[in-house]
Enzyme design. Structure first.
Site, mmCIF file in Angstrom:
data_model
loop_
_atom_site.group_PDB
_atom_site.id
_atom_site.type_symbol
_atom_site.label_atom_id
_atom_site.label_comp_id
_atom_site.label_asym_id
_atom_site.label_seq_id
_atom_site.Cartn_x
_atom_site.Cartn_y
_atom_site.Cartn_z
ATOM 1 N N ASP A 184 -1.047 -6.205 -0.535
ATOM 2 C CA ASP A 184 -1.275 -5.519 0.740
ATOM 3 C C ASP A 184 -2.741 -5.116 0.833
ATOM 4 O O ASP A 184 -3.269 -4.513 -0.113
ATOM 5 C CB ASP A 184 -0.420 -4.240 0.748
ATOM 6 C CG ASP A 184 0.268 -3.990 2.057
ATOM 7 O OD1 ASP A 184 0.031 -4.742 3.018
ATOM 8 O OD2 ASP A 184 1.071 -3.034 2.099
ATOM 9 N N LYS A 242 -1.226 -9.382 2.697
ATOM 10 C CA LYS A 242 -0.567 -8.886 3.905
ATOM 11 C C LYS A 242 -1.517 -7.933 4.611
ATOM 12 O O LYS A 242 -2.221 -7.165 3.950
ATOM 13 C CB LYS A 242 0.736 -8.159 3.561
ATOM 14 C CG LYS A 242 1.430 -7.554 4.788
ATOM 15 C CD LYS A 242 2.825 -7.077 4.491
ATOM 16 C CE LYS A 242 2.912 -5.691 3.920
ATOM 17 N NZ LYS A 242 2.303 -4.623 4.746
ATOM 18 N N GLU A 260 -1.817 -5.428 8.447
ATOM 19 C CA GLU A 260 -1.051 -4.842 9.549
ATOM 20 C C GLU A 260 -1.734 -5.093 10.893
ATOM 21 O O GLU A 260 -2.965 -5.061 10.972
ATOM 22 C CB GLU A 260 -0.910 -3.324 9.337
ATOM 23 C CG GLU A 260 -0.111 -2.973 8.096
ATOM 24 C CD GLU A 260 0.119 -1.465 7.939
ATOM 25 O OE1 GLU A 260 -0.263 -0.690 8.842
ATOM 26 O OE2 GLU A 260 0.696 -1.082 6.902
ATOM 27 N N GLU A 309 8.835 -3.938 10.879
ATOM 28 C CA GLU A 309 9.272 -2.641 10.335
ATOM 29 C C GLU A 309 9.715 -1.705 11.453
ATOM 30 O O GLU A 309 8.974 -1.477 12.419
ATOM 31 C CB GLU A 309 8.110 -2.002 9.535
ATOM 32 C CG GLU A 309 8.467 -0.641 8.952
ATOM 33 C CD GLU A 309 7.567 -0.189 7.823
ATOM 34 O OE1 GLU A 309 6.716 -0.974 7.358
ATOM 35 O OE2 GLU A 309 7.745 0.968 7.384
ATOM 36 N N ASP A 317 0.843 -1.197 0.000
ATOM 37 C CA ASP A 317 0.000 0.000 0.000
ATOM 38 C C ASP A 317 0.883 1.253 0.000
ATOM 39 O O ASP A 317 0.381 2.375 -0.092
ATOM 40 C CB ASP A 317 -1.002 -0.014 1.161
ATOM 41 C CG ASP A 317 -0.334 0.003 2.527
ATOM 42 O OD1 ASP A 317 0.908 -0.130 2.605
ATOM 43 O OD2 ASP A 317 -1.068 0.131 3.531
ATOM 44 N N SER A 318 2.212 1.052 0.045
ATOM 45 C CA SER A 318 3.147 2.156 -0.211
ATOM 46 C C SER A 318 2.908 2.742 -1.590
ATOM 47 O O SER A 318 3.361 3.852 -1.890
ATOM 48 C CB SER A 318 4.594 1.669 -0.082
ATOM 49 O OG SER A 318 4.780 0.458 -0.812
#
Ligand code: KIV
Length: 279
Positions: free
Chosen positions: A99, A129, A131, A197, A60-61
């Site tokens: 993501d 993925k 978070e 991270e 999602d970057s």
């Protein structure tokens, strides 16, 4: 000594099929370290795939490096599905992880299931993925029991930047115990790997030793099982990269030189020359 490639290796190993989550887990047993990079389009995905990168993350970057937002929060499922599909089309060997963007899975296991299914069906992703730790365990369990491989993400989880009060190192002091507990819980819930991270090296080392699934570090020191970087960071396209980034190329400088050369030649009439023209 034989110079034949190690076909069991994740990085640059067997090329006749996609890397699977089993391959990724087996690498931990061999103490093999491996690279992961982000990808957002077919042509760069092909370059990374041909270089032997075993796992690509459509992060999602993309919110920041593709869409120009100043955080990952605004990007949507609709924004990321076409990018994920392009990365899958551009690769033939890498395991492609999608993501799940902010707001697309936190509400409930059912919401997570619906979003993840879209990435698998519409984009062809091989894993997703998400978070968080304890608060997303029901989501991880639901996805895993539906046969969807899940990569966890702990530490500086950028979707929580507002709660953290900025992009800062996580897991120092007592919060390291919480992160360790979250990591173990994610493994127990069935996650096949875990991104760590911006956490202290010592904590990343302890989590890596405590888990049987691979850890993938970004700003987590050299002791994790794998390392991930955003490709624009490692290629030197990002203007102000984080401390944990190593720049392997000056893409910004090279592109600047190339586009100026093109513009100068257009201005002077040197481009196009005879060899670029049709008779
Ligand atoms: O979105 C992303 O690119 C990521 C990596 C930095 C791990 O989550």
């Amino acid at each position: 000594m034989s110079s034949a490639p190690n076909t069991a290796a994740l990085y640059g190993g067997a090329t006749g099929r996609r890397v699977t989550v089993r391959d990724v887990q087996a690498a931990k047993g061999r103490h093999e370290k491996w690279p992961m990079v982000t990808a957002y389009d077919a042509m760069t995905a092909r370059v990374f795939d041909e270089a032997g990168i075993p796992v690509m993350l459509v992060g999602d970057s993309a919110a920041m490096v593709v869409y120009g937002y100043d955080s990952t929060l605004p990007v949507t499922v609709e924004d990321l599905i076409p990018l994920t599909a392009a990365v899958v089309r551009g690769s033939s060997r890498a395991l492609v992880v999608a993501d799940l963007p902010f707001g697309s899975y936190q509400a409930s296991p059912q919401q997570a299931m619906e979003t993840a299914a879209r990435f698998m069906k519409e984009a062809g992703a091989h894993a997703v993925k998400l978070e968080g730790g304890n608060r997303v365990l029901p989501q991880v369990e639901a996805l895993v029991s539906a046969g969807i491989p899940v990569m966890g993400h702990l530490g500086l989880t950028p979707q929580s930047v507002n709660a953290f009060g900025g992009y800062r190192v996580q897991g120092r002091g007592q919060s390291g115990d919480e992160l360790m507990a979250d990591a173990k819980a994610l493994e127990h819930a069935g996650a096949f790997s875990l991104v760590l991270e911006c956490v202290p090296t010592d904590l990343a080392n302890r989590v890596t030793a405590a888990l049987s699934i691979p850890t993938i570090g970004i700003g987590a020191g050299p002791g994790t099982d794998a390392q991930v970087l955003v490709w624009q960071d490692l290629m030197g396209l990002t203007e102000h990269p984080a401390k944990f980034v190593k720049k392997y190329f000056d893409l910004h400088g090279e592109m600047d030189r190339a586009v100026r050369a093109f513009a100068d030649e257009v201005s002077s009439g040197a481009f196009p020359a005879k060899e670029h023209s049709y008779s």
